[in-house]
Design an enzyme around this catalytic site. Structure first.
Site, PDB file in Angstrom:
ATOM      1  N   ARG A 165      -1.646  16.541  -9.873  1.00  0.00           N
ATOM      2  CA  ARG A 165      -2.623  15.503 -10.204  1.00  0.00           C
ATOM      3  C   ARG A 165      -3.831  16.031 -10.973  1.00  0.00           C
ATOM      4  O   ARG A 165      -4.421  15.307 -11.762  1.00  0.00           O
ATOM      5  CB  ARG A 165      -3.071  14.742  -8.943  1.00  0.00           C
ATOM      6  CG  ARG A 165      -1.945  13.899  -8.342  1.00  0.00           C
ATOM      7  CD  ARG A 165      -2.377  13.105  -7.122  1.00  0.00           C
ATOM      8  NE  ARG A 165      -3.392  12.118  -7.421  1.00  0.00           N
ATOM      9  CZ  ARG A 165      -4.680  12.245  -7.146  1.00  0.00           C
ATOM     10  NH1 ARG A 165      -5.138  13.321  -6.528  1.00  0.00           N
ATOM     11  NH2 ARG A 165      -5.531  11.301  -7.462  1.00  0.00           N
ATOM     12  N   CYS A 203       2.469  29.314 -15.565  1.00  0.00           N
ATOM     13  CA  CYS A 203       2.034  29.887 -16.838  1.00  0.00           C
ATOM     14  C   CYS A 203       1.470  28.807 -17.759  1.00  0.00           C
ATOM     15  O   CYS A 203       2.085  28.446 -18.769  1.00  0.00           O
ATOM     16  CB  CYS A 203       3.195  30.629 -17.471  1.00  0.00           C
ATOM     17  SG  CYS A 203       3.617  32.062 -16.481  1.00  0.00           S
ATOM     18  N   GLU A 204       0.340  28.262 -17.364  1.00  0.00           N
ATOM     19  CA  GLU A 204      -0.381  27.235 -18.123  1.00  0.00           C
ATOM     20  C   GLU A 204      -1.846  27.399 -17.759  1.00  0.00           C
ATOM     21  O   GLU A 204      -2.172  27.458 -16.578  1.00  0.00           O
ATOM     22  CB  GLU A 204      -0.008  25.820 -17.645  1.00  0.00           C
ATOM     23  CG  GLU A 204       1.437  25.456 -17.682  1.00  0.00           C
ATOM     24  CD  GLU A 204       1.826  24.706 -18.943  1.00  0.00           C
ATOM     25  OE1 GLU A 204       0.917  24.197 -19.648  1.00  0.00           O
ATOM     26  OE2 GLU A 204       3.021  24.645 -19.212  1.00  0.00           O
ATOM     27  N   PRO A 228       0.831  -1.209   0.000  1.00  0.00           N
ATOM     28  CA  PRO A 228       0.000   0.000   0.000  1.00  0.00           C
ATOM     29  C   PRO A 228       0.864   1.258   0.000  1.00  0.00           C
ATOM     30  O   PRO A 228       1.905   1.299   0.659  1.00  0.00           O
ATOM     31  CB  PRO A 228      -0.794  -0.120   1.299  1.00  0.00           C
ATOM     32  CG  PRO A 228      -0.012  -1.035   2.172  1.00  0.00           C
ATOM     33  CD  PRO A 228       0.837  -1.906   1.291  1.00  0.00           C
ATOM     34  N   GLY A 229       0.466   2.238  -0.745  1.00  0.00           N
ATOM     35  CA  GLY A 229       1.180   3.510  -0.755  1.00  0.00           C
ATOM     36  C   GLY A 229       0.225   4.634  -0.405  1.00  0.00           C
ATOM     37  O   GLY A 229       0.235   5.169   0.707  1.00  0.00           O
ATOM     38  N   TYR A 260      -4.514  14.112 -14.321  1.00  0.00           N
ATOM     39  CA  TYR A 260      -5.686  13.229 -14.388  1.00  0.00           C
ATOM     40  C   TYR A 260      -7.012  13.920 -14.077  1.00  0.00           C
ATOM     41  O   TYR A 260      -8.003  13.246 -13.818  1.00  0.00           O
ATOM     42  CB  TYR A 260      -5.586  12.053 -13.391  1.00  0.00           C
ATOM     43  CG  TYR A 260      -4.236  11.532 -13.003  1.00  0.00           C
ATOM     44  CD1 TYR A 260      -3.515  10.697 -13.862  1.00  0.00           C
ATOM     45  CD2 TYR A 260      -3.697  11.799 -11.743  1.00  0.00           C
ATOM     46  CE1 TYR A 260      -2.292  10.169 -13.468  1.00  0.00           C
ATOM     47  CE2 TYR A 260      -2.467  11.265 -11.348  1.00  0.00           C
ATOM     48  CZ  TYR A 260      -1.778  10.455 -12.219  1.00  0.00           C
ATOM     49  OH  TYR A 260      -0.573   9.934 -11.834  1.00  0.00           O
TER      50      TYR A 260
HETATM   51  C1  LIG Z   1       2.144   2.309  -7.386  1.00  0.00           C
HETATM   52  C2  LIG Z   1       2.392   0.953  -6.893  1.00  0.00           C
HETATM   53  C3  LIG Z   1       1.990   0.577  -5.612  1.00  0.00           C
HETATM   54  C4  LIG Z   1       1.207   1.493  -4.699  1.00  0.00           C
HETATM   55  O1  LIG Z   1      -0.051   1.785  -5.171  1.00  0.00           O
HETATM   56  P1  LIG Z   1      -1.067   2.662  -4.280  1.00  0.00           P
HETATM   57  O2  LIG Z   1      -2.233   2.824  -5.170  1.00  0.00           O
HETATM   58  O3  LIG Z   1      -0.389   3.943  -3.979  1.00  0.00           O
HETATM   59  O4  LIG Z   1      -1.360   1.870  -3.055  1.00  0.00           O
HETATM   60  C5  LIG Z   1       2.301  -0.692  -5.183  1.00  0.00           C
HETATM   61  N1  LIG Z   1       2.978  -1.558  -5.984  1.00  0.00           N
HETATM   62  C6  LIG Z   1       3.379  -1.221  -7.217  1.00  0.00           C
HETATM   63  C7  LIG Z   1       4.132  -2.217  -8.022  1.00  0.00           C
HETATM   64  C8  LIG Z   1       3.102   0.028  -7.720  1.00  0.00           C
HETATM   65  O5  LIG Z   1       3.500   0.346  -8.951  1.00  0.00           O
END
Ligand SMILES: *Cc1c(COP(=O)(O)O)cnc(C)c1O
Length: 441
Positions: A334, A365-366, A295-296, A338
């Site tokens: 972001r 400047c965009e 998880p990130g 997106y």
């Molecule tokens: C980006 C990524 C993550 C983390 O994804 P989240 O959506 O931020 O939890 C984990 N593993 C891999 C291989 C990734 O590319």
């Protein structure tokens, strides 16, 4: 309670985060400013780790996905919480090592790891590398041979599950630069190839099905597909994988279109994955594998807010009102990338009800340099402090010096105390690598 709902408004009508008054933070550190709540980051790391302890005899590893927010302090926190981290470049690896993070607890990803990154990773004892190309298998094997070692590796698999924010699709062959497809036999072929390499130890497989995903079913299906693949490989190659890494991708709250998951909810995603793996192992007569998740966004995303000072305000009658702040796409890319959505409030008048929808504009400047559109706010005035929520992930890590703006500093708050974890840049930083060759003088 969801983290957003724990952010208090104090008696002065000011927003607080981690016990710190946002107006005081701005007084001390200026704007734009990234603020991260340390307690929430730790709570999230623990929620995942404890789920493995409680539901899976601790036979799991949580890898923090560094790319969402990378600096030395986050590795220090991850190390204290006893979790691993994944890195996707030599630069992230260097940062982790500089923070004293144990290399054995690192997992190296990427669809095109450079030869020099592979040498650097092996020289520093990175625990696991995730193979995403034949060339990488060759390079890692050769490097490991040079060092007289056997390197633990996983193979990145494309299980044919593509997840989107609120839905998933199953595809026979997925058009992605990542991973070996299960359905066309290429995953099995690379597995046989890696198994033939004397200096590689194939621990198992990895997949990552997308990001900002809310559907539990997406993760369940990915886990099922991975287990089906493990079983098929046991039949065909007599090889039984020991480790499965299901990647990250758990969604977070940005606006009220998104669910507020909370620690217990994220733990629920992991329990669903664990339950699926147990069920499939039982069905196929396989040993329970070591399970990993990465998880990130869900660890640091909601823990972060960005504070800005409101500058120019431009109203185009019957069309739109632009509230410009001292940030922009250089620190909040972001929306430009997106069209991402956000929620915000005025931190110095946090108790005022919103009364209009505005577009928050950056200073680059965009024309596309917006932080968000249709954001509900009370009537903003020049000098107000704007707080944008859920900016802990994919903001600082994606920031640039576009227009030679400074990448804002990052402060970590806990119990009302705030410390820099990334210091402010200076003019000198901006020209540090600039050179005027003699012939231009
Ligand atoms: C980006 C990524 C993550 C983390 O994804 P989240 O959506 O931020 O939890 C984990 N593993 C891999 C291989 C990734 O590319």
């Amino acid at each position: 309670m969801h983290f957003r709902d724990t952010l208090k408004i104090n008696g002065k009508g000011h927003l607080e985060i981690g016990g710190a008054d946002c107006v005081d933070l701005v007084w001390e550190f200026g704007t734009p400013l990234y603020v991260l709540d340390e307690a929430h980051i730790r709570n999230m790391m623990r929620a995942y780790r404890n789920t493995f302890l409680e539901e899976y005899n601790g036979n799991g590893t949580v890898y923090y996905a560094s790319k969402v927010f990378c600096c030395k302090a986050i590795y220090a926190i991850a190390a204290q919480e006893g979790i691993g981290a994944d890195v996707v470049s030599a630069g992230e690896l260097y940062t982790a090592l500089q923070a004293g993070f144990p290399a054995e607890q690192l997992c190296f990803h990427g669809n095109n790891k450079l030869p020099r990154e592979i040498s650097y990773a092996l020289a520093n004892g990175v625990g696991t590398l995730v193979i995403d190309a034949y060339r990488e298998a060759d390079l890692i094997d050769a490097e490991a041979e040079k060092l007289g070692r056997v390197q633990n590796v996983l193979i990145r698999i494309n299980p044919g599950v593509e997840a989107h924010t609120h839905a998933y699709v199953q595809t026979a062959t997925t058009d992605s630069k990542f991973g070996f497809s299960v359905s066309d036999g290429s995953a099995e072929k690379i597995a046989a190839y890696v198994l033939s390499k004397k200096n590689l130890r194939l621990k198992g497989f990895h997949c990552h099905i997308g990001s900002q995903i809310f559907e539990k079913e997406s993760f369940v299906i990915a886990a099922e597909k991975l287990m089906d693949f493990v079983f098929a490989l046991k039949q065909s190659l007599k090889y039984e994988a020991e480790t499965l890494n299901l990647g990250g991708g758990f969604g977070i709250w940005y606006t009220d279109d998104d669910a507020k998951i909370g620690c217990e909810g994220y733990s629920g995603y992991l329990r669903a994955i664990i339950g699926t793996v147990k069920r499939k192992c039982c069905e196929y007569g396989l040993r329970l594998p070591h399970l990993c998740v990465e998880p990130g966004r869900s660890i640091v995303g909601e823990a972060g807010i960005t504070l800005y000072t409101v500058g120019a305000i431009k109203e185009i009658p019957a069309i739109r009102k632009y509230v410009a702040v001292d940030g922009g796409m250089f620190e909040s890319p972001r929306y430009a990338l997106y069209q991402s959505k956000y929620s915000a409030l005025i931190a110095n008048r946090a108790d005022e009800a919103p009364c209009e929808k505005v577009s928050i504009a950056g200073k680059c400047c965009e024309s596309g340099d917006l932080i968000g559109v249709n954001i509900n706010l009370p009537k903003a005035e020049t000098g107000d402090i704007l707080a944008v929520f859920s900016t802990g992930a994919y903001h600082y890590s994606m920031a640039s010096n576009y227009n030679r703006n400074f990448v804002p500093p990052v402060v970590l708050v806990k119990d009302g105390k705030a410390d820099y974890i990334v210091k402010p840049q200076t003019f000198e930083d901006l020209v540090r690598n600039d050179v005027i060759p003699d012939r231009l003088k």
